[in-house]
Design a protein around this motif. Structure first.
Motif, short mmCIF file in Angstrom:
data_model
loop_
_atom_site.label_atom_id
_atom_site.label_comp_id
_atom_site.label_asym_id
_atom_site.label_seq_id
_atom_site.Cartn_x
_atom_site.Cartn_y
_atom_site.Cartn_z
N ILE A 70 1.28 -0.94 -0.14
CA ILE A 70 0.21 0.41 0.24
C ILE A 70 1.06 1.48 -0.29
O ILE A 70 1.50 1.38 0.73
N PRO B 44 -11.71 10.30 -2.28
CA PRO B 44 -11.29 9.22 -3.46
C PRO B 44 -10.41 10.04 -4.06
O PRO B 44 -9.62 11.55 -4.04
N LEU B 45 -8.56 8.89 -4.34
CA LEU B 45 -7.58 9.98 -5.42
C LEU B 45 -8.12 10.14 -6.65
O LEU B 45 -7.79 11.38 -7.08
N MET B 46 -8.79 9.65 -6.89
CA MET B 46 -9.52 9.56 -8.66
C MET B 46 -11.03 9.22 -8.85
O MET B 46 -11.12 8.24 -8.58
N SER C 141 -7.65 12.80 -13.52
CA SER C 141 -6.99 12.28 -13.56
C SER C 141 -6.05 12.26 -12.43
O SER C 141 -6.17 12.88 -11.06
N LEU C 142 -4.66 11.67 -12.11
CA LEU C 142 -3.73 11.92 -10.78
C LEU C 142 -2.36 11.29 -11.16
O LEU C 142 -2.24 10.92 -12.46
N ASP D 225 -7.97 -0.73 -5.32
CA ASP D 225 -8.09 0.14 -4.23
C ASP D 225 -9.35 0.91 -3.69
O ASP D 225 -9.56 1.59 -5.72
N SER E 166 -9.32 3.92 -3.52
CA SER E 166 -9.46 4.94 -3.89
C SER E 166 -9.83 6.13 -5.39
O SER E 166 -8.75 6.84 -5.13
N VAL E 167 -9.45 4.73 -6.14
CA VAL E 167 -9.35 4.55 -7.04
C VAL E 167 -10.28 4.38 -8.15
O VAL E 167 -11.10 3.10 -8.74
N TYR E 168 -11.00 5.48 -8.52
CA TYR E 168 -12.31 4.75 -9.80
C TYR E 168 -13.18 4.09 -9.06
O TYR E 168 -13.73 2.63 -9.91
N SER E 169 -13.77 4.58 -7.67
CA SER E 169 -14.60 3.19 -7.19
C SER E 169 -15.87 3.55 -6.73
O SER E 169 -15.85 5.16 -6.41
N PHE F 171 -17.71 3.06 -4.40
CA PHE F 171 -17.51 3.31 -3.32
C PHE F 171 -17.56 4.57 -2.79
O PHE F 171 -18.11 4.97 -1.40
N SER F 172 -16.64 5.14 -3.00
CA SER F 172 -17.15 7.09 -3.29
C SER F 172 -17.78 7.47 -3.52
O SER F 172 -18.44 8.84 -2.31
N TYR F 173 -19.04 7.35 -4.09
CA TYR F 173 -19.93 8.11 -4.44
C TYR F 173 -20.90 7.12 -2.85
O TYR F 173 -21.06 8.31 -1.99
N GLY G 279 -6.59 -0.57 -0.91
CA GLY G 279 -5.99 -1.89 -1.50
C GLY G 279 -4.97 -1.95 -2.21
O GLY G 279 -4.87 -0.74 -2.78
N PHE H 48 -2.64 -0.57 -10.70
CA PHE H 48 -1.03 -0.39 -10.96
C PHE H 48 -0.14 -0.75 -10.70
O PHE H 48 0.84 -0.94 -11.40
N VAL I 234 -1.82 9.18 -13.40
CA VAL I 234 -2.92 8.01 -13.47
C VAL I 234 -3.98 8.19 -14.56
O VAL I 234 -4.85 9.69 -14.13
N VAL I 235 -4.32 8.41 -15.77
CA VAL I 235 -5.61 8.92 -16.72
C VAL I 235 -6.32 8.12 -17.01
O VAL I 235 -5.52 6.90 -17.64
N PRO I 236 -7.24 8.13 -17.17
CA PRO I 236 -8.43 7.67 -17.44
C PRO I 236 -8.08 7.64 -19.29
O PRO I 236 -8.54 8.38 -20.00
N THR J 118 -10.62 7.49 -21.63
CA THR J 118 -11.91 8.22 -21.41
C THR J 118 -11.40 9.77 -21.68
O THR J 118 -12.97 10.95 -22.48
N LYS K 54 -8.88 2.15 -18.18
CA LYS K 54 -10.10 2.27 -19.00
C LYS K 54 -9.26 1.34 -20.70
O LYS K 54 -10.33 2.64 -21.76
#
Lengths: 232, 232
Positions: free
Chosen positions: A126, A139-141, A146-147, B100, B102-105, B107-109, B125, B129, B149-151, B153, B173
């Protein structure tokens, strides 16, 4: 077959090791650890202590934290040579990394030297930035965001571009370059969108908005900035 | 006090859960999981299966994967409401996240809705990446390097800027926007500096340089690109 394992122990809490990290540690014959100051344990060793078998051979070695590349490389080559000998004698050798071995880690240099000659395995951990957002339940993102993770040692122009381009920016190693980062964020009126996390996931963790600081403040070594433009 | 826990289960290997994630799961009274297709388990649930107590109450709920924001938010608000009721009745409630939280989850909502009314905890988690570079024993970043880190999209102009500015770029993605990314990297002669990881850390993981693909290829849903400009 014996291997050399780089093992991420996470950012501070011993519960943040993975099962894979613990199982890997259990099967080690030798663990190389950095020689810390005044005979105390390194931070990574302290975090992994609950999982270190009593019989594990510990080899303390000096990893110089200096700017001179040749001095560092000479030490790492010597240590890599010892590790190679151990693995070629059939021993499973470990090296502990604070956080994640993929993130700004000395292990990467050892791996780079050793991959051509012995089997090298990396056990993910981690990262400090992942735990920072987890501890704040933010969230990180999200979505199309982007992050960027950037060290404060980057030049001012790059830092400014990174901050302008991204929704979320983690600035590592901020203690030594605090004034520069503070000024870039102040010019952009982003001080109130930035939090500073001191000693992430350690007992003395402290989280404050950047507005609580002034440009000349001295931050602890383990300090990280998190800019989230979409946060209130 | 009862809490709502977002628990990262890592990218695929059940050994990549942390001790903290496993201990948290052991103390849950209720686990909310996404209703997967054809009655099968969700990916996150499958990864956590070795640690789920036989007595744990599982509540399967439908999380629509649609573009319409209002439709999604309506479903999430309903589920958040149920979770709130459970926690207020003294139950520890969990929600599993692939990788994780914190990463596009999603759960954040849920966390964002619930933080004002109940205690919410996030258990970090291993992100996909982080595991990708671990599996290759290469660093995400070193020294003064940055990581973005970028999607895929993101719009073409932003993707191009990100690629031009950074030493290391993870493009998430990528399956749905492969052609766009391929072309940006081809224009910059960076195809040979990029690897594509399909199904990271799953049984069918496949790693290939981007030079092995052509612009019109169809990639599996769990595909990620990793650009390292300093790699050979």
């Amino acid at each position: 077959m014996a291997s050399f394992y780089g093992i991420g122990v996470g950012p501070g809490d011993s519960e943040l090791l993975t099962v894979k990290a613990i199982n890997t540690i259990k099967n080690l014959d030798v663990l190389y650890v950095p020689q810390a100051h005044k005979g105390s344990k390194s931070v990574a060793e302290r975090i992994a202590t609950p999982y270190l078998p009593a019989t594990l051979a510990i080899k303390k070695r000096h990893f110089p934290m200096v700017k001179d590349w040749d001095t560092k490389m000479e030490s790492w080559r010597k240590i890599a040579d010892e590790i190679k000998d151990d693995v070629q004698q059939g021993k499973n050798v470990g090296f502990l990394t604070l956080g994640d071995p993929s993130v700004y880690s000395t292990f990467s240099y050892l791996a780079d030297i050793l991959i051509p000659v012995i089997d090298v395995q990396t056990i993910a951990g981690i990262s400090s930035f992942s735990q920072i957002t987890a501890s704040l339940s933010i969230p990180l993102m999200l979505d199309d965001e982007s992050l960027e993770v950037v060290p404060a040692t980057a030049d001012k122009e790059k830092l400014a571009k990174v901050i302008d381009l991204n929704d979320n920016v983690v600035i590592m190693k901020i203690a030594t370059n605090f004034k520069k980062v503070y000024q870039i964020l102040k010019e952009r009126k982003l001080l109130d969108k930035t939090v500073i996390v001191e000693n992430a996931s350690m007992a003395n963790q402290r989280v404050q908005r950047l507005t609580e600081y002034s440009a000349d403040d001295q931050l602890p070594y383990f300090s990280t900035a998190l800019l989230k433009k979409k946060e209130a």
